[in-house]
Design a protein around this motif. Structure first.
Motif, PDB file in Angstrom:
ATOM      1  N   CYS B  27      70.073  69.305  51.352  1.00  0.00           N
ATOM      2  CA  CYS B  27      68.746  69.320  50.383  1.00  0.00           C
ATOM      3  C   CYS B  27      67.628  70.328  51.096  1.00  0.00           C
ATOM      4  O   CYS B  27      67.621  70.553  52.176  1.00  0.00           O
ATOM      5  CB  CYS B  27      68.194  67.950  50.427  1.00  0.00           C
ATOM      6  SG  CYS B  27      66.599  67.851  49.813  1.00  0.00           S
ATOM      7  N   CYS B  29      64.743  70.092  51.816  1.00  0.00           N
ATOM      8  CA  CYS B  29      63.899  69.532  52.915  1.00  0.00           C
ATOM      9  C   CYS B  29      64.394  69.827  54.041  1.00  0.00           C
ATOM     10  O   CYS B  29      63.824  69.320  54.984  1.00  0.00           O
ATOM     11  CB  CYS B  29      63.481  68.219  52.255  1.00  0.00           C
ATOM     12  SG  CYS B  29      64.735  66.788  52.687  1.00  0.00           S
ATOM     13  N   ASP B  31      67.067  67.623  54.911  1.00  0.00           N
ATOM     14  CA  ASP B  31      67.919  66.435  55.057  1.00  0.00           C
ATOM     15  C   ASP B  31      69.170  66.976  53.979  1.00  0.00           C
ATOM     16  O   ASP B  31      69.291  67.943  53.661  1.00  0.00           O
ATOM     17  CB  ASP B  31      67.386  65.113  54.714  1.00  0.00           C
ATOM     18  CG  ASP B  31      67.957  63.941  55.047  1.00  0.00           C
ATOM     19  OD1 ASP B  31      69.178  63.830  55.368  1.00  0.00           O
ATOM     20  OD2 ASP B  31      67.215  62.885  55.269  1.00  0.00           O
ATOM     21  N   CYS B  49      68.672  62.078  47.839  1.00  0.00           N
ATOM     22  CA  CYS B  49      68.298  62.642  49.206  1.00  0.00           C
ATOM     23  C   CYS B  49      67.326  61.433  49.902  1.00  0.00           C
ATOM     24  O   CYS B  49      66.420  61.122  49.161  1.00  0.00           O
ATOM     25  CB  CYS B  49      67.476  63.861  49.435  1.00  0.00           C
ATOM     26  SG  CYS B  49      66.665  64.312  50.975  1.00  0.00           S
ATOM     27  N   SER B  51      65.216  61.638  52.195  1.00  0.00           N
ATOM     28  CA  SER B  51      64.084  62.069  52.899  1.00  0.00           C
ATOM     29  C   SER B  51      62.915  62.524  51.823  1.00  0.00           C
ATOM     30  O   SER B  51      62.062  62.929  52.076  1.00  0.00           O
ATOM     31  CB  SER B  51      64.184  63.047  53.689  1.00  0.00           C
ATOM     32  OG  SER B  51      65.052  62.552  54.946  1.00  0.00           O
ATOM     33  N   CYS B  52      63.535  62.668  50.594  1.00  0.00           N
ATOM     34  CA  CYS B  52      62.674  63.214  49.574  1.00  0.00           C
ATOM     35  C   CYS B  52      63.061  62.685  48.168  1.00  0.00           C
ATOM     36  O   CYS B  52      63.840  62.042  48.018  1.00  0.00           O
ATOM     37  CB  CYS B  52      62.563  64.885  49.782  1.00  0.00           C
ATOM     38  SG  CYS B  52      63.827  65.866  49.003  1.00  0.00           S
TER      39      CYS B  52
END
Ligand SMILES: [Zn+2]
Lengths: 330, 84
Positions: B27, B29, B31, B49, B51-52
């Protein structure tokens, strides 16, 4: 392994000391060589130098070193466990037990297998590309979108990107593509490799956007940025999070593209950020989607800014401040 | 919803983790997008994901997924598909 110490006797041509004797005379009667003293596995000879490999993987060298062909002697402190040796006229090849080859010496006809010097390297998520001093472009990694040229496939070791009609000066990589730029002072040549699935019309927009006189180029995972000498920043490609340059930017000195955001250092020394900022990487504020879209944030640091860099939702500002640092983390 | 689909990724471009029984893909981001093989077998195609807010659509054929544990001759063939 039961090791013993062999004694090597040598004779013949010795004008460069290649026999490892205490003198430089040719001899026809064997004399004890300084290559003695370990268990010999192999001896290889070049034009005027001799290499000896011992059973425990160490290398001894004797003779001419005018082309650094015996420079490996200086590397002996490193654990280069050698499996096999060979030599050309003025160069030495050491096949390491790791499967790598160490080369040294003269390579005027490609003897060292090193190709041209690499003048530039860049990477994105899953591929890396280099520009050689002769203008060729070589890359490796995931090429399934054509980012390493044809055939579009995973490339396990460096491969030349074919089909380039000009000498490359700089290359930038997006997630699924590679963009090669020619000399920035001349006609503004550019070539795109990948993506096969061009969702953001990179190929369509490229020709009209590239101009001679670019100062720098950069890419996020899906967008391309071109900074002109006069400070104007052009961009094309992915824009769903506002990745492309917002309108009315002040003159830009330097840029850094992250995965889906962009940082700019203005000629006035300010840091601007825009694009996908869900993790705070574009400063404040963002819209409800975490984007800084169609506008920019100015990010302030209390020191004079020297450079900007960006990563995967990360932003880094280099300042010229001299601050006492409390040492690295343990 | 469709706005949050960051990309469409062929399953061949994803990495399979046999321990966690998931497919994953990087990803932006930092992650990674993840989806379990069980969800894929159920026809789910969106990998998320943790984390986002971004997600991807996985392009795949249910018939070509590795078969669940317990198969015999069939399982051998399916394992080769993963390795390919
Ligand atoms: Zn994420």
């Amino acid at each position: 392994m039961a090791s013993h110490n062999d004694t090597v006797f040598a004779f013949g041509s010795n004008g460069s000391g290649q026999l490892g004797l205490s003198h430089f005379e040719d001899i026809s009667t064997p004399e004890q060589s300084s290559l003695s003293g370990c268990t010999v596995k192999q001896i290889a000879a070049g034009g005027n130098h001799t290499l000896m490999l011992s059973e425990d993987g160490n290398v001894k060298l004797q003779g001419d070193d005018g082309h650094d062909q015996t420079i490996v002697r200086y590397l002996s402190e490193v654990d280069w466990r050698v499996a096999q040796l060979s030599a050309t006229w003025n160069a030495s090849m050491l096949l390491l037990q790791s499967g790598k080859v160490l080369v040294c010496g003269e390579g005027q006809n490609g003897e060292l297998g090193l190709g041209s010097e690499i003048s530039h390297i860049t990477s994105c998520m899953a591929h890396s590309v280099t520009v050689l001093s002769n203008g060729e472009v070589w890359g490796w990694g995931n090429g399934r979108q054509g980012q390493l040229g044809e055939p579009a496939e995973i490339v396990w070791s460096p491969r030349q990107i074919q089909g380039l009609t000009f000498s490359a000066a700089k290359v930038v990589c997006g997630k699924d593509f590679t963009c090669v730029f020619g000399n920035r002072r001349e006609s503004g040549q550019v070539a795109m490799f990948g993506p096969k699935r061009d969702r953001f019309d990179l190929h369509l927009n490229l020709p009209s956007m590239v101009v001679p006189g670019w100062k720098d180029v950069a890419t996020s995972w899906g967008s391309i940025y071109i900074l002109r000498d006069d400070g104007e920043l052009l961009g094309f490609g992915r824009n769903d999070h506002g990745q492309l340059p917002p309108p009315d930017l002040p003159p830009i000195e330097a840029i850094a593209a992250g995965s889906e955001h962009c940082l700019a250092l203005t000629k006035a020394g300010k840091v601007l950020a825009w694009g996908w900022g869900e993790h705070g990487n574009c400063g404040e504020p963002t819209d409800s989607n975490g984007d800084v879209k169609g506008r920019w944030n100015e990010v302030e640091v209390p020191y004079s800014v020297r450079a900007v860099f960006a990563g995967c939702a990360t932003s880094l500002i280099v300042t010229s401040a001299h601050i006492e640092h409390s040492g690295g983390q343990g | 919803m469709a706005d949050n689909i960051y990309d469409e990724i062929e399953i061949e471009d994803m990495t399979y983790d046999p321990t966690l029984q998931i497919y994953h893909y990087p990803c932006p981001c930092g992650d990674r997008f993840e989806i379990s093989i069980d969800d894929l077998r159920d026809g789910e195609e969106i990998a998320v994901c943790p984390s986002c807010s971004l997600m991807i659509r996985v392009v795949f054929e249910v018939d070509e997924l590795p078969k669940p544990e317990g198969g015999s001759a069939v399982q051998t063939a399916a394992t080769q598909v993963v390795a390919a």
